[in-house]
Design a protein around this motif. Structure first.
Motif, PDB file in Angstrom:
ATOM      1  N   CYS A 226      35.756  42.298  76.116  1.00 26.88           N
ATOM      2  CA  CYS A 226      37.208  42.331  75.942  1.00 26.88           C
ATOM      3  C   CYS A 226      37.762  43.672  76.406  1.00 26.88           C
ATOM      4  CB  CYS A 226      37.574  42.111  74.483  1.00 26.88           C
ATOM      5  SG  CYS A 226      37.062  40.507  73.809  1.00 26.88           S
ATOM      6  N   GLY A 227      39.083  43.775  76.431  1.00 29.38           N
ATOM      7  CA  GLY A 227      39.727  45.035  76.757  1.00 29.38           C
ATOM      8  C   GLY A 227      39.599  46.015  75.601  1.00 29.38           C
ATOM      9  N   PRO A 228      40.204  47.207  75.724  1.00 26.85           N
ATOM     10  CA  PRO A 228      40.187  48.175  74.627  1.00 26.85           C
ATOM     11  C   PRO A 228      40.786  47.592  73.352  1.00 26.85           C
ATOM     12  CG  PRO A 228      40.913  49.222  76.647  1.00 26.85           C
ATOM     13  CD  PRO A 228      40.830  47.745  76.936  1.00 26.85           C
ATOM     14  N   THR A 229      40.540  48.260  72.235  1.00 26.97           N
ATOM     15  CA  THR A 229      40.851  47.722  70.911  1.00 26.97           C
ATOM     16  C   THR A 229      42.267  47.204  70.775  1.00 26.97           C
ATOM     17  OG1 THR A 229      39.296  49.352  70.023  1.00 26.97           O
ATOM     18  CG2 THR A 229      40.709  48.213  68.464  1.00 26.97           C
ATOM     19  N   ALA A 230      43.261  48.010  71.152  1.00 24.13           N
ATOM     20  CA  ALA A 230      44.655  47.601  70.961  1.00 24.13           C
ATOM     21  C   ALA A 230      44.954  46.311  71.714  1.00 24.13           C
ATOM     22  CB  ALA A 230      45.591  48.717  71.418  1.00 24.13           C
ATOM     23  N   GLU A 231      44.460  46.199  72.943  1.00 24.95           N
ATOM     24  CA  GLU A 231      44.678  44.992  73.728  1.00 24.95           C
ATOM     25  C   GLU A 231      43.951  43.801  73.105  1.00 24.95           C
ATOM     26  OE1 GLU A 231      43.571  45.692  77.757  1.00 24.95           O
ATOM     27  OE2 GLU A 231      44.814  47.483  77.950  1.00 24.95           O
ATOM     28  N   THR A 232      42.751  44.050  72.578  1.00 25.42           N
ATOM     29  CA  THR A 232      41.977  42.962  71.975  1.00 25.42           C
ATOM     30  C   THR A 232      42.649  42.433  70.718  1.00 25.42           C
ATOM     31  OG1 THR A 232      39.919  43.851  72.875  1.00 25.42           O
ATOM     32  CG2 THR A 232      39.728  42.329  71.027  1.00 25.42           C
ATOM     33  N   LEU A 233      43.176  43.335  69.890  1.00 23.36           N
ATOM     34  CA  LEU A 233      43.867  42.888  68.678  1.00 23.36           C
ATOM     35  C   LEU A 233      45.077  42.036  69.038  1.00 23.36           C
ATOM     36  CD1 LEU A 233      43.682  46.079  66.440  1.00 23.36           C
ATOM     37  CD2 LEU A 233      42.421  43.938  66.165  1.00 23.36           C
ATOM     38  N   ARG A 234      45.778  42.432  70.079  1.00 30.27           N
ATOM     39  CA  ARG A 234      46.916  41.632  70.524  1.00 30.27           C
ATOM     40  C   ARG A 234      46.428  40.286  71.047  1.00 30.27           C
ATOM     41  NH1 ARG A 234      50.558  44.028  75.233  1.00 30.27           N
ATOM     42  NH2 ARG A 234      48.608  43.686  76.354  1.00 30.27           N
ATOM     43  N   LEU A 235      45.333  40.296  71.790  1.00 22.90           N
ATOM     44  CA  LEU A 235      44.756  39.068  72.326  1.00 22.90           C
ATOM     45  C   LEU A 235      44.392  38.099  71.208  1.00 22.90           C
ATOM     46  CD1 LEU A 235      43.337  37.529  74.795  1.00 22.90           C
ATOM     47  CD2 LEU A 235      41.285  38.751  74.104  1.00 22.90           C
ATOM     48  N   LEU A 236      43.700  38.617  70.188  1.00 21.36           N
ATOM     49  CA  LEU A 236      43.198  37.752  69.128  1.00 21.36           C
ATOM     50  C   LEU A 236      44.291  37.296  68.173  1.00 21.36           C
ATOM     51  CD1 LEU A 236      39.804  39.518  68.305  1.00 21.36           C
ATOM     52  CD2 LEU A 236      40.258  37.651  69.889  1.00 21.36           C
ATOM     53  N   SER A 237      45.437  37.980  68.176  1.00 22.25           N
ATOM     54  CA  SER A 237      46.538  37.580  67.306  1.00 22.25           C
ATOM     55  C   SER A 237      47.514  36.636  67.998  1.00 22.25           C
ATOM     56  CB  SER A 237      47.298  38.816  66.811  1.00 22.25           C
ATOM     57  OG  SER A 237      47.935  39.481  67.882  1.00 22.25           O
TER      58      SER A 237
END
Length: 381
Positions: A133-144
């Motif tokens: 996945c991308g970096p953390t902030a992008e991943t959290l947005r992705l998963l939400s």
């Protein structure tokens, strides 16, 4: 369907390398594995020293790799639906500007990338799909996104009668059903888990704690934390370089001790390498250091912990919310009808309260490394 392991971490911690190494380790054990990247940086192919495309490409026996082309998916999939919605809304009485605004879907690139991962996992060609996945902030947005886009679709369903006349509502319904299937996949603890990568630095570890809390709030299981780029201990070395290494390793050990004392006693470690690990041989070497003879998908036999656990106490109940909280985590709680609004470091979620406490009032709350404990007393307050 395949099992999913999603790798993420703060930018620059080496998550792509460790995702590729894990995939290489699984393939070396004879397990059909696909490693796919949703990271716009497109560095997964560089790790294998070969070009990857949006379609899975064989890297080695039992191992394939792919690089999701989010922009291509947007051009091929979303633009068509968006055009239909825009035309339908304009014909239903909205002016062109309102129709344009209503059909803007934030994060559509990431959403379609996640959709592509699901498609690949459902083909049945691989035992495991490892996702870089991308970096953390992008991943959290992705998963939400699957949950967040529901609000968007609710607005669309407000125009259902007008859209139906133009045959567009069915497309919106299919999108809603697909989002629900994505949400179910992400929260299926038997199939899906996130593996967090960090380096032994306080700033990075603090972000890891916030990510753990955010994922727990969304009901997404984390099955491991990997501490990457641990410097070797300079035993018997002398000179300025040895002094620098000794001091730096001492700082890293202090961070690891804090990490172990914060409720994350179990984490894997990978030493820093003098030569950049590129190619299958180097990746298999990392996998051997990381997992040894253990199953790379193992999480030490720990069972998934439910987000909410309720127990009876004198005069009421205690509700434990299983959130791994950092020492400086900012936590806010609020009662919203039959839901508990939990906000941790800016991440907020409405959690339906168990039926036993819906008629009770909140009388206290405590937080610690194991999560939140909310006290309820019988009777509305």
């Amino acid at each position: 369907m395949s099992r999913l392991r999603l790798f993420t971490g703060k930018g620059g911690v080496g998550k792509t390398t460790l995702a590729a190494a894990t995939a290489a380790g699984l393939a070396a054990r004879g397990r059909k594995t696909l490693v796919v990247s949703t990271d716009p940086a497109h560095s997964l192919g560089d790790t294998f020293a070969r070009r990857l495309t949006p379609e899975p490409t064989e890297v080695d026996s039992c191992l394939s790799g792919a690089q999701v082309d989010s922009r291509g998916l947007v051009d091929a999939t979303w633009q068509e639906l968006r055009g239909k919605l825009r035309s339908a809304l304009s014909g239903a009485g909205l002016d062109a500007l309102e129709a344009e605004e209503l059909t803007v879907l934030p994060g559509v690139d990431e959403l379609l990338a996640l959709t592509e991962v699901q498609r690949l996992a459902e083909t049945g060609r691989w035992d495991t799909v490892v996702v870089d996945c991308g970096p953390t902030a992008e991943t959290l947005r992705l998963l939400s996104l699957p949950e967040a886009v529901s609000g968007y679709l609710n607005r669309m369903f407000g125009w259902q009668a007008k859209l139906a006349a133009r045959g567009t509502v069915e497309a919106v319904k299919r999108l809603a059903a697909h989002l629900e299937s994505l949400r179910a996949l992400l929260t299926d603890a038997e199939r899906t888990a996130v593996r967090l990568v960090c380096t032994p630095e306080r700033v990075v570890v603090a972000e890891t704690h916030r990510t753990l809390s955010a994922l727990a709030l969304r009901g997404i299981r984390v099955d491991g934390v990997i501490v990457n780029r641990l410097l070797p201990a300079p035993r018997g070395w002398r000179g300025p370089a040895a002094s620098w290494l000794r001091a730096r390793r001492g700082q890293q050990d202090a961070v690891l001790a804090e990490l172990a004392g914060s409720g994350l006693a179990s984490f894997a470690r990978v030493e820093h390498r003098a030569i950049e690990p590129v190619g299958l041989d180097a990746l298999r070497e990392i996998a051997a250091e990381l997992y040894g003879d253990a199953d790379p998908l193992s999480d030490n036999g720990s069972d998934p912990v439910p987000l909410l656990q309720i127990s009876e106490v004198d005069g009421g109940y205690q509700l434990r919310v299983a959130l791994p909280l950092g020492r400086d985590a900012e936590v806010e709680l609020a009662r919203v009808d039959d839901d508990l609004a939990i906000t941790v470091d800016g991440f907020r979620r409405l959690v339906p309260l168990p039926e036993q406490v819906r008629a009770c009032r909140i009388t206290g709350a405590e937080s610690g490394p194991r999560g939140l404990v909310v006290s309820f007393t019988e009777g509305q307050g």
